[in-house]
Design a protein around this motif. Sequence first.
Motif, PDB file in Angstrom:
ATOM      1  N   GLY A  13       0.743  -1.320  -0.031  1.00 22.01           N
ATOM      2  CA  GLY A  13       0.060   0.029   0.087  1.00 22.01           C
ATOM      3  C   GLY A  13       0.799   1.165   0.100  1.00 22.01           C
ATOM      4  O   GLY A  13       0.287   2.344  -0.367  1.00 22.01           O
ATOM      5  N   LEU A  14       1.857   1.225   0.210  1.00 23.88           N
ATOM      6  CA  LEU A  14       2.961   2.366   0.394  1.00 23.88           C
ATOM      7  C   LEU A  14       2.897   3.222  -0.934  1.00 23.88           C
ATOM      8  O   LEU A  14       2.872   4.452  -0.797  1.00 23.88           O
ATOM      9  N   PRO A  15       3.205   2.595  -2.035  1.00 20.46           N
ATOM     10  CA  PRO A  15       2.830   3.402  -3.335  1.00 20.46           C
ATOM     11  C   PRO A  15       1.738   4.560  -3.437  1.00 20.46           C
ATOM     12  O   PRO A  15       1.913   5.330  -3.794  1.00 20.46           O
ATOM     13  N   MET A  16       0.717   3.613  -3.247  1.00 19.15           N
ATOM     14  CA  MET A  16      -0.594   4.345  -3.141  1.00 19.15           C
ATOM     15  C   MET A  16      -0.695   5.467  -2.101  1.00 19.15           C
ATOM     16  O   MET A  16      -1.131   6.682  -2.413  1.00 19.15           O
ATOM     17  N   VAL A  17      -0.358   5.220  -0.980  1.00 19.37           N
ATOM     18  CA  VAL A  17      -0.373   6.258  -0.118  1.00 19.37           C
ATOM     19  C   VAL A  17       0.861   7.593  -0.495  1.00 19.37           C
ATOM     20  O   VAL A  17       0.360   8.519  -0.250  1.00 19.37           O
ATOM     21  N   ALA A  18       1.972   6.897  -0.897  1.00 24.30           N
ATOM     22  CA  ALA A  18       2.785   8.234  -1.129  1.00 24.30           C
ATOM     23  C   ALA A  18       2.093   8.893  -2.484  1.00 24.30           C
ATOM     24  O   ALA A  18       2.264  10.105  -2.731  1.00 24.30           O
ATOM     25  N   THR A  19       1.402   8.523  -3.439  1.00 21.99           N
ATOM     26  CA  THR A  19       0.826   9.139  -4.516  1.00 21.99           C
ATOM     27  C   THR A  19      -0.357  10.056  -4.149  1.00 21.99           C
ATOM     28  O   THR A  19      -0.451  11.063  -4.324  1.00 21.99           O
ATOM     29  N   LEU A  20      -1.170   9.279  -3.080  1.00 23.68           N
ATOM     30  CA  LEU A  20      -2.169  10.244  -2.629  1.00 23.68           C
ATOM     31  C   LEU A  20      -1.857  11.462  -1.684  1.00 23.68           C
ATOM     32  O   LEU A  20      -2.089  12.533  -1.936  1.00 23.68           O
ATOM     33  N   VAL A  21      -0.613  11.142  -0.868  1.00 26.30           N
ATOM     34  CA  VAL A  21      -0.002  12.407  -0.108  1.00 26.30           C
ATOM     35  C   VAL A  21       0.689  13.408  -1.077  1.00 26.30           C
ATOM     36  O   VAL A  21       0.425  14.641  -0.961  1.00 26.30           O
ATOM     37  N   GLY A  22       1.380  12.967  -2.150  1.00 23.54           N
ATOM     38  CA  GLY A  22       1.867  13.853  -3.022  1.00 23.54           C
ATOM     39  C   GLY A  22       0.776  14.815  -3.882  1.00 23.54           C
ATOM     40  O   GLY A  22       0.992  15.952  -3.960  1.00 23.54           O
ATOM     41  N   ALA A  23      -0.271  14.097  -4.109  1.00 23.77           N
ATOM     42  CA  ALA A  23      -1.319  14.689  -5.024  1.00 23.77           C
ATOM     43  C   ALA A  23      -1.876  15.890  -3.793  1.00 23.77           C
ATOM     44  O   ALA A  23      -2.152  16.906  -4.569  1.00 23.77           O
ATOM     45  N   ILE A  24      -2.064  15.376  -2.872  1.00 23.48           N
ATOM     46  CA  ILE A  24      -2.991  16.540  -1.976  1.00 23.48           C
ATOM     47  C   ILE A  24      -1.715  17.690  -1.414  1.00 23.48           C
ATOM     48  O   ILE A  24      -2.281  18.799  -1.660  1.00 23.48           O
ATOM     49  N   LEU A  25      -0.405  17.640  -1.288  1.00 27.70           N
ATOM     50  CA  LEU A  25       0.436  18.433  -1.321  1.00 27.70           C
ATOM     51  C   LEU A  25       0.648  19.440  -2.334  1.00 27.70           C
ATOM     52  O   LEU A  25       0.675  20.451  -2.188  1.00 27.70           O
ATOM     53  N   LEU A  26       0.585  18.749  -3.470  1.00 32.24           N
ATOM     54  CA  LEU A  26       0.724  19.690  -4.810  1.00 32.24           C
ATOM     55  C   LEU A  26      -0.625  20.537  -4.953  1.00 32.24           C
ATOM     56  O   LEU A  26      -0.599  21.502  -5.215  1.00 32.24           O
TER      57      LEU A  26
END
Length: 56
Positions: A13-26
């Motif tokens: 699940g880590l790649p999904m979490v990283a993708t979502l967190v990155g999208a929110i930050l951007l």
Amino acid sequence: MAPGSGWSDADEGLPMVATLVGAILLARATAGTELSEKILESTHKAVTAPDGARPA
């Protein structure tokens, strides 16, 4: 870890979490712009697409 895979269940699940967190930050960094919405929309399409399918 699953035998022979080198991955644990938590690691999957880590790649999904990283993708979502990155999208929110951007999206927050570009708040109030068209780009902010585009980031969220394209991320949503990418993470909800069937495995291997690229969003159109």
